[in-house]
Scaffold this motif. Structure first.
Motif, PDB file in Angstrom:
ATOM      1  N   LEU A 245     -32.966 -35.672 -56.078  1.00 47.74           N
ATOM      2  CA  LEU A 245     -33.705 -34.979 -57.166  1.00 47.74           C
ATOM      3  C   LEU A 245     -32.994 -35.234 -58.576  1.00 47.74           C
ATOM      4  O   LEU A 245     -31.641 -34.969 -58.527  1.00 47.74           O
ATOM      5  CB  LEU A 245     -33.644 -33.582 -57.200  1.00 47.74           C
ATOM      6  N   THR A 246     -33.660 -35.324 -59.660  1.00 49.80           N
ATOM      7  CA  THR A 246     -33.052 -35.791 -60.979  1.00 49.80           C
ATOM      8  C   THR A 246     -33.183 -34.820 -62.009  1.00 49.80           C
ATOM      9  O   THR A 246     -32.552 -34.999 -63.092  1.00 49.80           O
ATOM     10  CB  THR A 246     -33.626 -37.257 -61.770  1.00 49.80           C
ATOM     11  N   SER A 247     -33.873 -33.870 -61.680  1.00 49.05           N
ATOM     12  CA  SER A 247     -34.341 -32.688 -62.779  1.00 49.05           C
ATOM     13  C   SER A 247     -34.442 -31.231 -62.118  1.00 49.05           C
ATOM     14  O   SER A 247     -34.985 -31.535 -60.968  1.00 49.05           O
ATOM     15  CB  SER A 247     -35.358 -33.095 -63.598  1.00 49.05           C
ATOM     16  N   LEU A 248     -34.161 -30.395 -62.658  1.00 47.77           N
ATOM     17  CA  LEU A 248     -34.749 -28.920 -62.312  1.00 47.77           C
ATOM     18  C   LEU A 248     -35.159 -28.132 -63.336  1.00 47.77           C
ATOM     19  O   LEU A 248     -34.886 -28.325 -64.381  1.00 47.77           O
ATOM     20  CB  LEU A 248     -33.340 -28.291 -61.721  1.00 47.77           C
ATOM     21  N   ALA A 249     -36.094 -27.196 -62.840  1.00 47.42           N
ATOM     22  CA  ALA A 249     -36.539 -26.089 -63.872  1.00 47.42           C
ATOM     23  C   ALA A 249     -35.844 -24.849 -63.302  1.00 47.42           C
ATOM     24  O   ALA A 249     -36.188 -24.252 -62.402  1.00 47.42           O
ATOM     25  CB  ALA A 249     -38.135 -26.503 -63.993  1.00 47.42           C
ATOM     26  N   VAL A 250     -35.484 -24.227 -64.377  1.00 46.06           N
ATOM     27  CA  VAL A 250     -35.115 -22.708 -64.211  1.00 46.06           C
ATOM     28  C   VAL A 250     -36.098 -21.928 -64.673  1.00 46.06           C
ATOM     29  O   VAL A 250     -36.546 -21.987 -66.015  1.00 46.06           O
ATOM     30  CB  VAL A 250     -33.662 -22.443 -64.794  1.00 46.06           C
ATOM     31  N   ASN A 251     -36.741 -20.864 -64.029  1.00 44.35           N
ATOM     32  CA  ASN A 251     -37.672 -19.903 -64.522  1.00 44.35           C
ATOM     33  C   ASN A 251     -37.179 -18.652 -64.469  1.00 44.35           C
ATOM     34  O   ASN A 251     -36.647 -18.376 -63.460  1.00 44.35           O
ATOM     35  CB  ASN A 251     -38.807 -20.294 -63.452  1.00 44.35           C
ATOM     36  N   VAL A 252     -37.488 -18.059 -65.606  1.00 43.99           N
ATOM     37  CA  VAL A 252     -36.884 -16.672 -65.788  1.00 43.99           C
ATOM     38  C   VAL A 252     -38.101 -15.676 -66.292  1.00 43.99           C
ATOM     39  O   VAL A 252     -38.762 -15.863 -67.294  1.00 43.99           O
ATOM     40  CB  VAL A 252     -35.825 -16.381 -66.861  1.00 43.99           C
ATOM     41  N   THR A 253     -38.483 -14.763 -65.308  1.00 38.89           N
ATOM     42  CA  THR A 253     -39.853 -14.196 -65.842  1.00 38.89           C
ATOM     43  C   THR A 253     -39.388 -13.092 -66.926  1.00 38.89           C
ATOM     44  O   THR A 253     -38.281 -12.344 -66.589  1.00 38.89           O
ATOM     45  CB  THR A 253     -40.531 -13.096 -64.416  1.00 38.89           C
TER      46      THR A 253
ATOM     47  N   PHE B 209     -43.582 -13.325 -56.831  1.00 37.19           N
ATOM     48  CA  PHE B 209     -43.730 -12.078 -57.297  1.00 37.19           C
ATOM     49  C   PHE B 209     -42.405 -11.549 -57.909  1.00 37.19           C
ATOM     50  O   PHE B 209     -41.776 -10.372 -57.462  1.00 37.19           O
ATOM     51  CB  PHE B 209     -44.091 -10.856 -56.462  1.00 37.19           C
ATOM     52  N   PRO B 210     -41.842 -12.230 -58.720  1.00 37.64           N
ATOM     53  CA  PRO B 210     -40.574 -12.036 -59.281  1.00 37.64           C
ATOM     54  C   PRO B 210     -40.646 -10.873 -60.269  1.00 37.64           C
ATOM     55  O   PRO B 210     -41.466 -10.552 -60.822  1.00 37.64           O
ATOM     56  CB  PRO B 210     -39.966 -13.229 -60.151  1.00 37.64           C
ATOM     57  N   ARG B 211     -39.339 -10.120 -60.260  1.00 32.57           N
ATOM     58  CA  ARG B 211     -39.418  -8.919 -61.140  1.00 32.57           C
ATOM     59  C   ARG B 211     -38.097  -9.240 -62.239  1.00 32.57           C
ATOM     60  O   ARG B 211     -37.350 -10.328 -62.119  1.00 32.57           O
ATOM     61  CB  ARG B 211     -38.864  -7.710 -60.468  1.00 32.57           C
TER      62      ARG B 211
END
Length: 280
Positions: free
Chosen positions: A134-142, A189-191
């Motif tokens: 893997l050469t990239s990552l995405a961090v998601n913050v709800t 279903f992140p909080r």
């Protein structure tokens, strides 16, 4: 303020990176306080209002669904986000110690957003297809507590390794593959306070928002040194803002340094999503 900032143990980090390699996504609940996320949501709302007030300030990702790229200093909590030890530990383990921050943006599915077609966010790079790296990552913050009627994010674990030769534009799988994705699919279903870290190659989609509420999600994009996703983005920082950041963050911000920030004209268009046709 973040909560908690206790570093991951070696065993925990290994378990997380193993699961990321296997599933293409991991969840890390409680990375930030709800108060911190509320302030993040206010910054996102401000940036979204500004972006929609000018041409090409927001790009469509389907009916009533938008993406906006922003500059890091538009987020009051950028330094805390970029330096969170859970994020930095996973990034270093997967991408290497010289990983780069190449994207800050957010997705906003509004009321009446429809199911997206299954997709990955960009074609699989050769390094991944040939060497399973893997050469990239995405961090998601709800920015909100995700409820079932708000069009939750849906992802098909393990599909980041799928051969994309038959994918349109390298991103959109043929519709005869949809039954497999539906069978694998997990809705998230992140909080407020939770984050996820994923490979953007993992096949996913936003689902229909049947509520009257929006569901904004921040995206922090990270690259290994040999990746080229920065070409898709226009991240920049002012000299004063860069000087205000801790060295641990500055070291990963490889982007233009300017005297004055210019509004970003969105170019991160994902073909096919504008139409919003999914056929489930």
């Amino acid at each position: 303020m973040t909560a908690p900032r206790t570093p991951l143990s070696a065993d925990r980090l290994t378990a997380l990176t193993d699961r990321l390699h296997e599933d293409g996504i991991i969840g890390l609940p409680g990375a930030f306080t709800r108060d911190w996320v509320r302030r993040l949501g206010e910054d996102v709302d401000t940036a979204f209002t500004e972006a929609r007030s000018r041409p090409d300030g927001a790009v469509g990702r389907g009916p009533n669904r938008y993406y906006v790229e922003i500059h890091p200093e538009q987020l009051g909590g950028f330094a805390e986000l970029a330096s969170h030890p859970w994020i930095t530990a996973v990034a270093e383990a997967v991408l290497g110690p010289d990983y780069r921050i190449v994207e800050v943006g957010f997705d906003v599915p509004l009321a009446d957003a429809v199911d997206q077609p299954w997709h990955r966010d960009f074609p699989m790079p050769e390094e991944t297809s040939r060497h399973r790296r893997l050469t990239s990552l995405a961090v998601n913050v709800t920015a909100v507590d995700t409820e079932p009627d708000m069009g939750p994010f849906e992802i098909a674990p393990g599909t980041h390794w799928d051969d994309g030769a038959a994918f349109e534009h390298g991103m959109f799988p043929p519709k005869d593959a949809y039954p497999r994705y539906r069978e694998l699919a997990v809705r998230k279903f992140p909080r407020m306070g939770d984050i996820s870290i994923r490979s953007a190659l993992t096949v996913h989609r936003g689902t229909a928002n049947h509520s009257a509420k929006s569901r904004p999600v921040l995206v922090l994009g990270l690259d290994a040194p040999d990746a080229d996703n920065s070409a898709r983005h226009d991240t920049a920082v002012t000299r004063g803002f860069l000087a205000s950041l801790p060295e641990s963050v500055r070291a990963h911000l490889v982007c233009p340094v300017v005297d004055t920030l210019l509004p970003i004209t969105q170019k991160h268009t994902i073909e096919g999503l504008v139409m919003g046709a999914s056929d489930s």
